[in-house]
Design a protein around this motif. Structure first.
Motif, PDB file in Angstrom:
ATOM      1  N   PRO A  96     -28.063 -17.872 -19.667  1.00 55.50           N
ATOM      2  CA  PRO A  96     -29.223 -18.593 -20.183  1.00 55.50           C
ATOM      3  C   PRO A  96     -30.395 -17.673 -20.516  1.00 55.50           C
ATOM      4  N   ALA A  97     -30.521 -16.559 -19.786  1.00 59.04           N
ATOM      5  CA  ALA A  97     -31.583 -15.600 -20.099  1.00 59.04           C
ATOM      6  C   ALA A  97     -31.392 -15.031 -21.499  1.00 59.04           C
ATOM      7  N   LEU A  98     -30.138 -14.741 -21.864  1.00 59.49           N
ATOM      8  CA  LEU A  98     -29.858 -14.243 -23.203  1.00 59.49           C
ATOM      9  C   LEU A  98     -30.165 -15.303 -24.251  1.00 59.49           C
ATOM     10  N   LEU A  99     -29.806 -16.539 -23.967  1.00 57.63           N
ATOM     11  CA  LEU A  99     -30.099 -17.607 -24.919  1.00 57.63           C
ATOM     12  C   LEU A  99     -31.606 -17.753 -25.126  1.00 57.63           C
ATOM     13  N   LEU A 100     -32.378 -17.663 -24.063  1.00 59.33           N
ATOM     14  CA  LEU A 100     -33.836 -17.730 -24.195  1.00 59.33           C
ATOM     15  C   LEU A 100     -34.356 -16.598 -25.077  1.00 59.33           C
ATOM     16  N   ALA A 101     -33.834 -15.393 -24.863  1.00 61.04           N
ATOM     17  CA  ALA A 101     -34.284 -14.249 -25.666  1.00 61.04           C
ATOM     18  C   ALA A 101     -33.957 -14.450 -27.139  1.00 61.04           C
ATOM     19  N   MET A 102     -32.737 -14.933 -27.433  1.00 63.62           N
ATOM     20  CA  MET A 102     -32.340 -15.168 -28.823  1.00 63.62           C
ATOM     21  C   MET A 102     -33.206 -16.242 -29.467  1.00 63.62           C
ATOM     22  N   SER A 196     -31.958  -5.985 -24.087  1.00 62.38           N
ATOM     23  CA  SER A 196     -31.094  -5.089 -23.314  1.00 62.38           C
ATOM     24  C   SER A 196     -30.453  -5.849 -22.159  1.00 62.38           C
ATOM     25  N   ASP A 197     -29.126  -5.957 -22.200  1.00 65.32           N
ATOM     26  CA  ASP A 197     -28.360  -6.611 -21.148  1.00 65.32           C
ATOM     27  C   ASP A 197     -28.021  -5.560 -20.094  1.00 65.32           C
ATOM     28  N   GLU A 198     -28.657  -5.655 -18.940  1.00 62.02           N
ATOM     29  CA  GLU A 198     -28.518  -4.647 -17.886  1.00 62.02           C
ATOM     30  C   GLU A 198     -27.897  -5.231 -16.622  1.00 62.02           C
ATOM     31  N   VAL A 199     -27.059  -6.251 -16.801  1.00 63.18           N
ATOM     32  CA  VAL A 199     -26.513  -6.967 -15.655  1.00 63.18           C
ATOM     33  C   VAL A 199     -25.538  -6.111 -14.843  1.00 63.18           C
ATOM     34  N   ALA A 219     -39.764  -5.255 -24.885  1.00 62.00           N
ATOM     35  CA  ALA A 219     -38.321  -5.523 -24.935  1.00 62.00           C
ATOM     36  C   ALA A 219     -37.982  -6.650 -23.981  1.00 62.00           C
ATOM     37  N   PHE A 220     -36.904  -7.349 -24.307  1.00 67.52           N
ATOM     38  CA  PHE A 220     -36.298  -8.293 -23.374  1.00 67.52           C
ATOM     39  C   PHE A 220     -35.270  -7.530 -22.539  1.00 67.52           C
ATOM     40  N   VAL A 221     -35.275  -7.763 -21.240  1.00 68.01           N
ATOM     41  CA  VAL A 221     -34.257  -7.193 -20.365  1.00 68.01           C
ATOM     42  C   VAL A 221     -33.623  -8.319 -19.565  1.00 68.01           C
ATOM     43  N   LEU A 222     -32.292  -8.375 -19.604  1.00 69.38           N
ATOM     44  CA  LEU A 222     -31.524  -9.395 -18.905  1.00 69.38           C
ATOM     45  C   LEU A 222     -30.862  -8.775 -17.690  1.00 69.38           C
ATOM     46  N   ASP A 223     -30.910  -9.469 -16.571  1.00 67.51           N
ATOM     47  CA  ASP A 223     -30.246  -8.983 -15.369  1.00 67.51           C
ATOM     48  C   ASP A 223     -30.021 -10.168 -14.435  1.00 67.51           C
ATOM     49  N   GLY A 224     -29.413  -9.892 -13.290  1.00 65.70           N
ATOM     50  CA  GLY A 224     -29.133 -10.952 -12.344  1.00 65.70           C
ATOM     51  C   GLY A 224     -28.430 -10.405 -11.126  1.00 65.70           C
TER      52      GLY A 224
END
Length: 380
Positions: A96-102, A196-199, A219-224
């Motif tokens: 969902p974090a990626l969807l928000l960024a898109m 940037s997907d940094e999961v 930048a957007f950074v995705l993690d979890g």
């Protein structure tokens, strides 16, 4: 009738294989990235304590203040960067974090640049935002690491976003700091948003990881917590937003997500605050499993042409055996080993199977023995 957006969304082959494999007994599961280690005990205890205390109400759509503070401190301690908690929005998983960024950064019809190969779901997220996909081809002889020059041939002033992933799924490649700095410079020159997907950070064993936040705030950074804490089913992620996008992303989250579960946030905070010193042993185990598979791949004639440096995936070239989907079927049906067909990860992975070595070392050895036996019968 389903919308065009819905019908254009492709299945995720890894989950399809998992569904089929789960109907059989004794399968070695190498199709999904499911860590074999348990979550930190402190995370479980904190989540259970929160439930027992009745901490099961809505939180802010941004996430609890204490969890966002813990995430902010993680970036300061790990990368030496200042990420104010106000820029962090907690989500039920990193997808969902990626969807928000898109949704926040892509207008209908705008271009989003991915690597090829790429994580299978990326193109679907772009399409859900009504964007269009362009790709940068990666070369196994370069370890599938992207180059700035390859991006410069694709990214221009009309590009809305470039989606980066390091350590990468499905290749295990780790992007160097110099390359990240060069890509940030390119993004600034072309007014392109970096996502940037940094999961998989924390799971590099042969290279040094860098966050894109070391080179830019924009930048957007995705993690979890799924990968490095072994908390996949907890579904807890976050997105660090560029300052100009924070409120827009939060508005979308308020409407689409409401909030991540409160007791899961409590467990995630405990995991993050507990540190990751124990990951040294995990990385050592992953490196051992990778090396076992590399040795076997050479024996099988599945020429890799590269050595994964992080995450827990590698690509096996099975073109000599036939179509990747057919080979995956044979491995599952005749050997009881589940792997994901490479075409799901883009044209650059057409000839490959993706093998996850997140499973136990014993399971990796068992899978190798089964494939050894299968290939012995099919080549004699």
């Amino acid at each position: 009738m389903p919308s065009e957006r819905a019908t254009d969304t492709t299945p995720f082959a890894a989950m399809d294989v998992l569904e089929r494999a789960s109907e059989r007994d004794g399968v070695v599961h190498m199709e999904v990235g499911e860590p074999d280690f348990r979550p930190p005990e402190a995370a479980t205890e904190a989540a259970v304590a929160a439930l027992r205390a009745g901490d099961d109400d809505y939180t802010s759509s941004r996430g609890t203040a204490s969890l966002r503070d813990a995430i902010s401190e993680h970036y300061a301690d790990t990368y030496g960067v200042d990420v104010p908690a106000e820029r962090i929005i907690v989500t039920p998983g990193s997808s969902p974090a990626l969807l928000l960024a898109m949704l926040s950064s892509v207008e209908p019809g705008e271009e989003v640049v991915l690597t090829n190969p790429h994580y299978a779901c990326y193109p679907n997220f772009v399409r859900l935002a009504d964007g269009r996909v362009s790709t940068v081809d990666l070369d196994p002889e370069d370890g599938f690491e992207p180059s700035v020059s390859a991006y410069e041939a694709v990214v221009d002033d009309d590009t809305a976003a470039m989606l980066l992933n390091s350590p990468a799924n499905p290749t295990g490649a780790v992007t160097s700091g110099d390359t990240l700095a060069g890509l940030v410079d390119l993004a600034e020159r072309t007014d392109t948003t970096v996502v940037s997907d940094e999961v998989y950070h924390g799971l590099a064993f042969d290279a040094e990881e860098h966050s894109v936040l070391e080179y830019t705030d924009d930048a957007f950074v995705l993690d979890g917590v799924s990968k490095r804490y072994g908390m996949t089913g907890w579904r807890l992620g976050w997105v660090v937003c560029p300052p100009s996008h924070v409120e827009a992303v939060n508005r979308i989250a308020q409407n689409a997500l409401i909030c991540a579960p409160s007791f899961v946030q409590a467990g995630a905070e405990a995991a993050i605050r507990g540190g990751t010193d124990w990951l040294d042993d995990v990385r050592e185990d992953y490196a051992e499993r990778r090396d076992l598979l590399l040795e076997a791949a050479e024996r099988w004639g599945f020429d890799l042409g590269y050595t994964p440096e992080g995450a827990y995936y590698l690509l096996l070239d099975v073109s000599e055996l036939g179509d990747a989907f057919d080979v995956a079927d044979v491995f599952l049906e005749d050997a009881g080993v589940a792997m994901t067909p490479g075409p799901d990860f883009g044209e650059g992975a057409t000839d490959y199977l993706r093998a996850s070595f997140a499973t136990s070392t014993e399971d990796v050895r068992e899978a190798i023995e089964r494939i050894d036996a299968l290939l012995a019968t099919t080549t004699t």
